[in-house]
Design an enzyme around this catalytic site. Structure first.
Site, short mmCIF file in Angstrom:
data_model
loop_
_atom_site.label_atom_id
_atom_site.label_comp_id
_atom_site.label_asym_id
_atom_site.label_seq_id
_atom_site.Cartn_x
_atom_site.Cartn_y
_atom_site.Cartn_z
N LYS A 67 0.86 -1.19 0.00
CA LYS A 67 0.00 0.00 0.00
C LYS A 67 0.89 1.24 0.00
CE LYS A 67 -3.59 2.38 2.61
NZ LYS A 67 -4.57 2.29 3.69
N LYS A 99 -2.39 -1.58 -3.66
CA LYS A 99 -3.23 -0.38 -3.61
C LYS A 99 -2.38 0.88 -3.68
CE LYS A 99 -6.26 1.97 -0.48
NZ LYS A 99 -6.58 2.15 0.90
#
Ligand code: PBG
Length: 332
Positions: free
Chosen positions: A204, A257
């Site tokens: 992330k 992400k």
């Protein structure tokens, strides 16, 4: 006809043959997006009597308990595979007490959803503290303002248990603390939830594309940013390391992400991951396409389907997208 067109040697190959007409194109398409691989992120806010529109994400709302149930039912009817729930509490404090309160907003909503749609769709809970802390960081702070990693792990383990008790079928830690998957696994196992899978936000990045989400989830950091725990967009080797660590700690699925600006990362992770790979089409990606479509600069539906196809082509097996219900309908 020119001489060249009769020359058997040239062109040697004619890839255009397979592009002649929709039936042929459909027959040879390499990638398909299926409704059951889509996951719908949803926001539920404590104390609301009416859903509240999120201005930076046209079409998305902060739900009331009732509107959440209704939207969840619509997702099921469209064939969506999963829901990812985010809660926004009325009261925030320095350690995010509401996050693991059995009567906290997300636990209440999880019980509602487990009851309403639990057999028909995978109800997942985002597991983080940024929506619950008054400072907006993803865990309790040290004196100097850094997030205290190991204290945060204890909080995350406790939140995981509260979410599992409330009926979460999957927990999804998104705080990027070191050791979070292992701590949560141990906490769940000790509390009698060895069967609850962990979808780890493994890679992330500290991304500008989370901008609109800050309005949706009301979790913006009150000072500084998240670069002390989320990854530098410049790095990719680091993502492979994060994924390997999470898998070693017991992650059942891993996520990359954001997605669109990081499809190279998705592709690399998909090549080596021993567990399913998800990717998150984040709020900023949603906002960009909605805004361009609103101005008449992009065909909205084609943009939605093309980007989702790109995620699948890169190797994402599950895709979190705010368009999940609509896309599922378009795909059927
Ligand atoms: C919380 C969290 C964020 C998102 C998902 N979980 C925000 C952040 O990390 O700053 C972003 C989702 C989106 O932008 O759609 N840790």
């Amino acid at each position: 006809m020119t001489a060249a067109s009769h020359d058997a040697e040239f062109p040697v190959a004619r890839p255009r043959r397979l592009r002649r007409g929709p039936a042929l194109r459909r027959l040879v398409a390499e990638t398909r997006v299926l409704p059951e691989n889509l996951i719908l992120p949803m926001f539920v806010k404590e104390g609301l009597t009416e859903p509240v529109a999120i201005s930076s994400m046209p079409g998305q709302v902060q739900h009331t308990r009732d509107s959440l149930r209704k939207a969840a039912r619509e997702a099921v009817e469209a064939g969506v595979g999963g829901l990812m729930l985010f809660g926004i509490p009325e009261h925030k404090d320095s350690v995010g007490s509401q996050a693991d309160d059995p009567d906290g907003v997300v636990q209440v909503a999880l019980r509602d959803l487990a009851d309403e749609v639990g057999d028909d769709i995978v109800v997942m809970a985002d597991l983080c503290l940024c929506e619950y802390t008054d400072h907006g960081h993803c865990g309790p702070l040290e004196q100097d303002g850094h997030v205290n990693n190991d204290l945060t792990l204890e909080r995350y383990a406790s939140i995981a248990v509260a979410q599992a008790q409330a009926g979460a079928a999957v927990v999804a830690p998104s705080g990027m603390m070191d050791g979070q998957v292992g701590a949560i696994r141990a906490g769940l196992d000790r509390a009698g939830f060895p069967h609850v899978p962990i979808l780890a936000y493994a890679a992330k990045y500290a991304s500008v594309f989370y901008g609109p989400f800050r309005e949706a989830a009301e979790g913006a950091p009150q000072f500084g940013d998240r670069s002390g725990y989320q990854q530098d967009p410049a790095n990719v080797r680091e993502s492979l390391r994060e994924v390997a660590l999470d898998v070693a700690e017991g992650a059942d699925m891993v996520m990359v992400k954001p997605g669109l600006a990081y499809l190279d990362v998705v592709a690399k992770v998909a090549e080596t991951s021993p567990v399913p790979v998800s990717a998150y089409q984040v709020s900023g990606e949603y906002a960009m396409i909605e805004a361009a479509a609103e101005k008449g600069w992009l065909d909205r539906e084609r943009a939605i389907l093309e980007t989702l196809t790109s995620y699948r082509r890169a190797g994402a097996e599950q895709i979190l997208t705010y368009w999940a219900t609509e896309a599922a309908r378009l795909l059927r």
